[in-house]
Design a protein around this motif. Structure first.
Motif: not given
Length: 366
Positions: A109-116, A323-337
């Motif tokens: 059992v785990m939360a979602a989204p969380t560490f994949p 020039g800024y690398i961030v993390r798209s929320g699309k891959a994290l379960g938060f597509p608008a973030c």
């Protein structure tokens, strides 16, 4: 070949873009990476000094018991050395737990989204992954309790949660642990433990004696600045550690990594300074988001998840090209973030200016 059927549609972990890759692709000379929750200040100078002083032969296997690091860490945590297990990052300990406890006849059992990696390793073992949606970025502990049944072997908690940064307070954690069956292992992943400032955050090591089905995961990859060395560890009751040890690969933490971690542990002044700088950096983002009306999750980690009410991949790409690398929320379960690692004060100010540019362009288009 007869691969496990669950592997056929399972995607490997996708790391963020490298600095060199972005430089080459977009012809940029200066790149700031704020995607992987690394420490922008690096590691303690004691680590550099320790590595320079080492003259040991590289043909010799590392200490498989990590005796020196184990003794120092046990003293720092006020636990017995036998209560610690080391991994090639805490990711490997997640893998050990899954390999040791999960099968097609069990669920976790785990939360979602969380560490994949919780779900990833559950799927590899053919075990059912029961995902309980977050509530306002936090674990729905009551929902997770309801998901536990007689076949549940593991419950995964991430506090503070990645990618939201929301933590489980002490009262809620104890209430949860007291209702989980004794034969279900509760994994409390505290990768961002050292960054937390909340007064009611749990001191989980105090709970180990009472809850023998609890294992705590922490790492030297985050605030200690040793991500490239890959040193993680678990803390649990001696019986739990003894059961996990046969799953651990021999010599899984190399000699240089052990030495670097031991040196880093000895400089808590540096850790406290990083924590203060991180809090100041979060405040930079909070003030900006409040001023521009952007929703965000108040974080107890070294990252912030910002809701742009737009395509997170579009925001990611806009920042990448500048020039800024961030993390798209699309891959994290938060597509608008977009999830942004907290950098130095200068790095934070720089990316905030680029986000302002994005908001201006976006407003002009709409």
């Amino acid at each position: 070949m007869k691969w496990k059927k669950q592997l056929l549609n399972l995607k490997p972990y996708q790391p963020g873009k490298s600095i060199e890759e972005v430089k080459k692709q977009y012809g940029l000379s200066d790149i700031v990476k704020l995607a992987s929750n690394e420490n922008p200040f690096g590691s303690s100078n004691r680590v550099v000094e320790e590595l320079r002083s080492r003259t040991s032969r590289h043909s010799v296997y590392p200490d498989g018991y990590a005796a020196n690091l184990r003794a120092k860490l046990a003293g720092h945590l006020s636990v017995k050395p036998e209560q610690i297990i080391f991994g090639n990052g805490s990711d490997e300990i997640i893998q050990m737990i899954a390999r040791g406890l999960l099968s097609p006849y069990t669920n976790s059992v785990m939360a979602a989204p969380t560490f994949p990696q919780y779900k990833h390793n559950s799927v590899i073992e053919g075990s059912e992954a029961r995902e309980v949606p977050l509530k306002d970025g936090a674990h729905d502990l009551e929902g997770m309790l309801a998901a536990i049944d007689g076949n549940t072997a593991v419950v995964w908690l991430c506090s503070p949660n990645n990618p939201t940064g929301i933590y489980i307070n002490n009262e809620d954690l104890i209430s949860f642990l007291s209702r989980v069956p004794d034969d279900v292992l509760v994994v409390l992943d505290e990768a961002y433990y050292e960054y937390v400032e909340a007064d009611d955050f749990h001191e989980s090591t105090d709970l180990l004696q009472k809850y023998k089905n609890l294992i705590i995961l922490r790492t030297f990859s985050k605030i200690y600045g040793l991500a490239s060395f890959r040193v993680g560890y678990g803390i649990a009751h001696e019986e739990t550690i003894a059961a996990l040890e046969p799953v651990r690969e021999p010599f899984n933490v190399n000699s240089l990594a052990q030495a670097a971690a031991a040196a880093a542990l000895g400089d808590q002044e540096f850790i406290q300074w990083c924590k203060q700088e991180n809090r100041a950096g979060l405040e930079q983002f909070y003030q900006f988001c409040d001023e521009y009306g952007l929703d965000y999750y108040p974080s107890q980690g070294n990252f912030i998840l910002i809701d742009f009410a737009a395509d997170g991949q579009e925001v990611f790409q806009f920042l990448l090209e500048r020039g800024y690398i961030v993390r798209s929320g699309k891959a994290l379960g938060f597509p608008a973030c977009v999830r942004i690692t907290i950098g130095t004060r200068e790095q934070n100010a720089g990316i905030i200016e680029k986000i302002k540019e994005y908001l201006q362009v976006s407003a002009a288009i709409s």
